[in-house]
Design an enzyme around this catalytic site. Structure first.
Site, PDB file in Angstrom:
ATOM      1  CG  ASP A  19      -0.107  -0.393   2.521  1.00 47.16           C
ATOM      2  OD1 ASP A  19       1.040  -0.486   2.489  1.00 47.16           O
ATOM      3  OD2 ASP A  19      -1.081  -0.574   3.594  1.00 47.16           O
TER       4      ASP A  19
ATOM      5  CD  GLU B   6      -8.780   1.277   7.732  1.00 47.17           C
ATOM      6  OE1 GLU B   6      -8.884   0.319   8.382  1.00 47.17           O
ATOM      7  OE2 GLU B   6      -8.215   2.165   7.899  1.00 47.17           O
TER       8      GLU B   6
ATOM      9  CG  HIS C  31      -5.809  -1.789   8.798  1.00 54.74           C
ATOM     10  ND1 HIS C  31      -6.117  -0.727   9.490  1.00 54.74           N
ATOM     11  CD2 HIS C  31      -4.278  -2.025   8.462  1.00 54.74           C
ATOM     12  CE1 HIS C  31      -4.791  -0.297   9.780  1.00 54.74           C
ATOM     13  NE2 HIS C  31      -3.724  -0.861   9.229  1.00 54.74           N
TER      14      HIS C  31
ATOM     15  CG  ASP D 224      -8.946  -1.037  11.638  1.00 57.20           C
ATOM     16  OD1 ASP D 224      -8.041  -1.709  11.253  1.00 57.20           O
ATOM     17  OD2 ASP D 224      -9.205  -0.156  11.085  1.00 57.20           O
TER      18      ASP D 224
HETATM   19  C1  GLP Z   1      -0.299   0.354   8.505  1.00 55.67           C
HETATM   20  C2  GLP Z   1       0.144  -0.553   7.166  1.00 55.67           C
HETATM   21  C3  GLP Z   1      -0.501  -1.804   7.439  1.00 55.67           C
HETATM   22  C4  GLP Z   1       0.379  -2.257   8.803  1.00 55.67           C
HETATM   23  C5  GLP Z   1      -0.254  -1.615   9.897  1.00 55.67           C
HETATM   24  C6  GLP Z   1       0.046  -1.775  11.284  1.00 55.67           C
HETATM   25  O1  GLP Z   1      -1.611   0.776   8.687  1.00 55.67           O
HETATM   26  N1  GLP Z   1      -0.691  -0.061   6.331  1.00 55.67           N
HETATM   27  O2  GLP Z   1       0.112  -2.847   6.390  1.00 55.67           O
HETATM   28  O3  GLP Z   1       0.233  -3.538   9.300  1.00 55.67           O
HETATM   29  O4  GLP Z   1       0.167  -0.244   9.704  1.00 55.67           O
HETATM   30  O5  GLP Z   1       1.405  -1.380  11.721  1.00 55.67           O
HETATM   31  P1  GLP Z   1       2.364  -1.427  12.855  1.00 55.67           P
HETATM   32  O6  GLP Z   1       3.102  -2.760  12.513  1.00 55.67           O
HETATM   33  O7  GLP Z   1       3.165  -0.247  13.235  1.00 55.67           O
HETATM   34  O8  GLP Z   1       1.402  -1.703  14.096  1.00 55.67           O
END
Ligand code: GLP
Length: 236
Positions: free
Chosen positions: A67, A143, A138, A136
């Site tokens: 993404d 989402e 995702h 959440d």
């Molecule tokens: C972002 C990314 C996700 C990732 C998520 C969790 O929103 N788009 O791909 O998995 O964050 O992030 P973290 O690993 O910092 O908790």
């Protein structure tokens, strides 16, 4: 599903890096699906160490990232392209031309999304997809919604995601409200999926996602249908 509980982030990163490195050893021209966020940083560091020690060769590897924020260009230090260069690509022997991140500044997002999915198809799909999980539920930026979405698409980020990700920005207002994300099609068609999650704050969502009902309201729950899923979780 192979659900592995480990004692800390160090062990999580070590095992994740071992799985990714083994994939590259057995298939040097691996197509890796990669993730951003804080979770994969430790594993990326270990992959860099292995590469610099001459134990891992990225020269034939291709990568496709999940993404990108809409509106942030490659030079923006909050963009996921910048993150990937900074945390991995700049430090390994990969050909940057073989690394793909969705274009957050595309003129035509419908076209950009189609090109992204067609490229993954042309590569023969993803061999190993690395994922984190949002608070959440995702994955990528898919989402919670009424439906699972298959193709790469543009999404409105949830308030909880904007709040969680604001730690990387100057303020909550600076977090982009939209992102372009790979959909469930490319993720679920990956031959192997590896999801890493750490911290007590992720415990509840990890339980819901992997031991609760499969529902688009918890996007990661779709992974229960994947035939080769490994989840590594550390509460600490
Ligand atoms: C972002 C990314 C996700 C990732 C998520 C969790 O929103 N788009 O791909 O998995 O964050 O992030 P973290 O690993 O910092 O908790």
């Amino acid at each position: 599903m192979n659900f592995i509980t480990v004692k800390n982030y160090e062990e999580l990163s070590h095992i994740a890096a071992k799985i990714i490195a083994s994939q590259i050893v057995v298939k040097p021209n691996t197509v890796l699906g990669l993730a951003t966020g804080s979770s994969p940083v430790g594993a990326y560091k270990k992959l860099i160490e292995k590469c610099n020690a001459g134990d891992l060769d990225f020269s034939s590897v291709k990568t496709v990232n999940l993404d990108e924020y809409v509106g942030l260009d490659d030079e923006n230090d909050q963009s996921y392209r910048y993150f990937m260069n900074d945390n991995l690509f700049d430090h390994i022997n990969i050909d940057k031309a073989n690394t793909y991140v969705p274009n957050g500044c595309a003129d035509d997002f419908d076209k950009e999304c189609e090109i992204y999915d067609n490229r993954v198809k042309a590569f023969g799909g993803i061999d190993l997809q690395l994922l984190g999980i949002g608070i959440d539920g995702h994955i990528g930026f898919n989402e919670p919604d009424e439906f699972f979405v298959g193709p790469t698409h543009v999404v409105d980020l949830d308030e909880s995601t904007i709040k969680a990700n604001s730690r990387f920005f100057e303020s909550e207002d600076a977090v982009p409200r939209k992102a372009v994300t790979m959909g469930m099609m490319s993720i679920m068609q990956a031959k192997k999926v590896l999801l890493i999650a750490n911290g007590a704050a992720k415990k509840e969502i990890v339980e819901k996602a992997f031991f609760g009902p499969i529902t688009p309201l918890v996007p990661a729950s779709i992974l229960q249908l994947h035939p080769d899923l490994t989840v590594i979780y550390s509460e600490n």
